[in-house]
Design a protein around this motif. Structure first.
Motif, mmCIF file in Angstrom:
data_model
loop_
_atom_site.group_PDB
_atom_site.id
_atom_site.type_symbol
_atom_site.label_atom_id
_atom_site.label_comp_id
_atom_site.label_asym_id
_atom_site.label_seq_id
_atom_site.Cartn_x
_atom_site.Cartn_y
_atom_site.Cartn_z
ATOM 1 N N ASN A 237 0.834 -1.207 0.000
ATOM 2 C CA ASN A 237 0.000 0.000 0.000
ATOM 3 C C ASN A 237 0.868 1.256 0.000
ATOM 4 N N GLU A 238 1.918 1.249 0.805
ATOM 5 C CA GLU A 238 2.822 2.398 0.850
ATOM 6 C C GLU A 238 3.519 2.589 -0.490
ATOM 7 N N MET A 239 3.930 1.480 -1.111
ATOM 8 C CA MET A 239 4.619 1.575 -2.399
ATOM 9 C C MET A 239 3.691 2.122 -3.484
ATOM 10 N N GLU A 240 2.447 1.652 -3.478
ATOM 11 C CA GLU A 240 1.512 2.135 -4.494
ATOM 12 C C GLU A 240 1.196 3.611 -4.296
ATOM 13 N N GLU A 241 1.087 4.048 -3.070
ATOM 14 C CA GLU A 241 0.846 5.467 -2.817
ATOM 15 C C GLU A 241 2.043 6.302 -3.268
ATOM 16 N N ALA A 242 3.245 5.819 -2.978
ATOM 17 C CA ALA A 242 4.452 6.533 -3.419
ATOM 18 C C ALA A 242 4.522 6.555 -4.952
ATOM 19 N N ALA A 243 4.132 5.427 -5.604
ATOM 20 C CA ALA A 243 4.151 5.368 -7.066
ATOM 21 C C ALA A 243 3.129 6.336 -7.661
#
Length: 608
Positions: A237-243
């Motif tokens: 979830n954190e990675m997708e938000e950063a992406a």
């Protein structure tokens, strides 16, 4: 009726333009070369030819106009001007094109004194320094795909977000690798990590999936499900938000750059147009080199003086073209070409028309130095079968429709003389009436100041020069019954209809009957013309034989002179050698004498 379109089609103008386009170095230049563009003033023709000669002279000494890197970014400029956001690759294409435009402008300016015409053409090439600099710094060929080619050095926030995404991805992978090794035991169907729906998953046995994480799919057999372990869900979830944040920032920057490009779309379009104009000059210079063409003298007096002119379409086809000398001026306003079919009359006619069109287009003409082709407007050609030229008209009716349009187009008060080319004028009707109509049309055209060239089989038109000094006649030469494709000025040619028919194996009885049906006067004139052609053929053959003998004698004389020169050289060499030997012997004797004198002076007793 669009006379220009019909003239261009009749003269195969598209073939000329197609060949011209192959010498362009940009896609815009090649496309523009295919469009029929004609200069509207004599000054414009002169300026265009001057620019062509500048390029020719530069490239003759190894210089090369650097226009080839200018790409067609016009569609991108149009989209940016409408406020649309360009992709990173598209903005990089704009940046590369700006580099090419700046380089082209600088290259021209450095040679300002040598190429003043090209300098004028390059003046609209203005690239905003800030835009150029920003675009040049904004992109990095080694940038990750997620950055849309944007440079992390120029945009640190992009670099930070990309690093965050990569860090989270690395943590996810390492966590999953550890679970695969030790954490999931026999629940795993296989020991590898893959992706489903953009998230990392592991293959798990269907009967052991409960409580392991989120299922993102299953195998065809249904025995394997792909599970995102609970341990990495939050990291995902954190990675997708950063992406998503990275994607938004990339889009924001691309939007800013696109709007900046859009603000300068108009001057950049003008710069592209200027580069296109320069490329068209380069294409003309390439054509000039390839066809061994020249820039003729150009005036405004209705003069044509072509020396050794070659039909460019035939040259392009690799045919060994027989060159023609063609001329028209204020005294000789009309040229009547006669002779048999396939003898080269129409080729000469088209050569004349193409030369006039090439001058109007600023294209060098395949002819010899010293030629002149003035500015003609309009250039009109009625060549070929005009049946159904307008609706359901017959051949003759269509022919008359064209003549009516030609007469309407040629005005006595026009600023420039017209050039009119008419193939088989007055065809398709009663010969006597057709010849009378043809003569009336020719007289009307020359009275309006036009220059006219016509091919004909009508005896009345062949004799026109004898009664009207404004006309000149020329015939295609025939030797031994075969055309030589050369023009004989001041001579009317026989059509040789019966001879051609005989050559095509028409029934001899039919031919004899046809000959008997000719009037006595027609037979006598035909026989006289044929006899004259045979005499010309014999004289031409004798002339060639004499020229061949003269050439052989000249060759023998040259060989004799060369032999005499060699003998003279040997004589001089021998004399020099003998002189050198004699001089050496004399010096030796002098030396012996000096030694003897010295000895006698030192030993007086030896004198007795």
């Amino acid at each position: 009726m669009d006379l220009l379109d019909r003239t261009l089609a009749a003269l195969d103008w598209s073939v000329v333009l197609q060949a011209l386009s192959t010498h362009a170095r940009t896609t815009r230049g090649a496309t523009a070369a295919l469009q029929p563009r004609f200069c509207t003033t004599l000054q414009e023709v002169g300026d265009t030819y001057a620019a062509v000669l500048e390029v020719r002279d530069l490239e003759a000494v190894g210089e090369r106009v650097p226009v080839g890197a200018v790409t067609d970014i016009a569609p991108l400029l149009e989209r940016a001007a409408r406020g649309l956001t360009l992709e990173g690759a598209e903005l990089q294409a704009v940046a590369a094109c700006l580099d090419a435009l700046v380089h082209l402008r600088t290259w021209v300016e450095e040679r300002d004194a040598e190429i003043p015409r090209l300098r004028l053409l390059a003046m609209p090439i203005e690239v905003d320094g800030e835009l150029h600099g920003v675009l040049s710094r904004s992109f990095d060929a080694g940038a990750p795909p997620e950055l849309g080619g944007l440079s992390g050095r120029e945009y640190p926030e992009l670099a930070r977000l990309h690093a965050k995404v990569e860090s989270l991805r690395s943590r996810i992978r390492s966590t999953l690798d550890e679970l695969v090794r030790t954490g999931l035991g026999d629940a795993l169907q296989d020991r590898y990590v893959t992706q489903r729906d953009g998230r990392f998953v592991v293959p798990v046995r269907a009967d052991r999936r409960r409580g392991l994480g989120i299922v993102h799919g299953r195998s065809q057999s249904g025995e394997t499900v792909y599970v995102e372990p609970a341990a990495v869900v939050e990291l995902h979830n954190e990675m997708e938000e950063a992406a998503r944040e990275l994607h938004r920032e990339v889009g924001r920057i691309l939007g800013v750059l696109s709007r900046m490009v859009g603000r300068f779309a108009e001057p950049l379009q003008e710069a592209l147009d200027a580069a296109e104009a320069i490329d068209l000059v380069v294409a003309r210079a390439g054509w000039m080199r390839a066809l061994q063409a020249v820039v003729p003298a150009v005036g405004d007096d209705g003069v044509v003086s072509l020396r050794a002119a070659r039909h460019p379409v035939l040259v392009l086809r690799g045919i060994d073209v027989v060159p023609h000398d063609l001329g028209l001026d204020d005294r000789r306003r009309g040229l009547v070409l006669s002779g048999p079919n396939t003898g080269g009359k129409t080729i000469a006619l088209k050569t004349l028309g193409l030369a006039a069109l090439m001058v109007r287009a600023g294209i060098p003409v395949p002819c010899a130095e010293g030629s002149r082709v003035d500015f003609f407007s309009p250039v009109v050609a009625d060549v070929g079968d005009w049946q159904s030229v307008e609706g359901d008209l017959s051949t003759f009716s269509g022919h008359v429709a064209v003549l009516r349009a030609v007469l309407d187009a040629v005005r006595p008060d026009a600023p420039h003389p017209a050039l009119v080319l008419l193939d088989e004028l007055g065809m398709g009707t009663d010969p006597a009436q057709g010849a009378a109509l043809a003569r009336a049309v020719l007289e009307a055209l020359v009275e309006r100041g036009a220059r006219v060239a016509v091919t004909t089989h009508y005896t009345e038109l062949k004799a026109l020069a004898a009664v009207d000094p404004r006309f000149e006649v020329a015939a295609v030469a025939i030797e031994d019954g075969q055309p030589t494709y050369q023009l004989l000025w001041g001579t009317a040619g026989e059509s040789h209809a019966l001879a051609i028919a005989a050559g095509l194996d028409l029934d001899p009885a039919v031919l004899e009957r046809a000959r008997s049906l000719l009037s006595r006067g027609t037979r006598e004139v035909s026989d006289l013309v044929q006899k004259l052609e045979e005499e010309r053929s014999g004289l031409a053959r004798q002339r060639r034989e004499l020229e061949a003998r003269a050439a052989a004698i000249a060759e023998q004389e040259a060989a004799l002179r060369q032999r005499e020169e060699k003998l003279e050289e040997r004589r001089r060499t021998l004399e020099e050698r003998l002189s050198a030997r004699f001089q050496a012997r004399m010096k030796a004797r002098e030396q012996e004498l000096k030694q003897t004198i010295s000895l006698l002076q030192a030993r007086p007793d030896l004198r007795t």
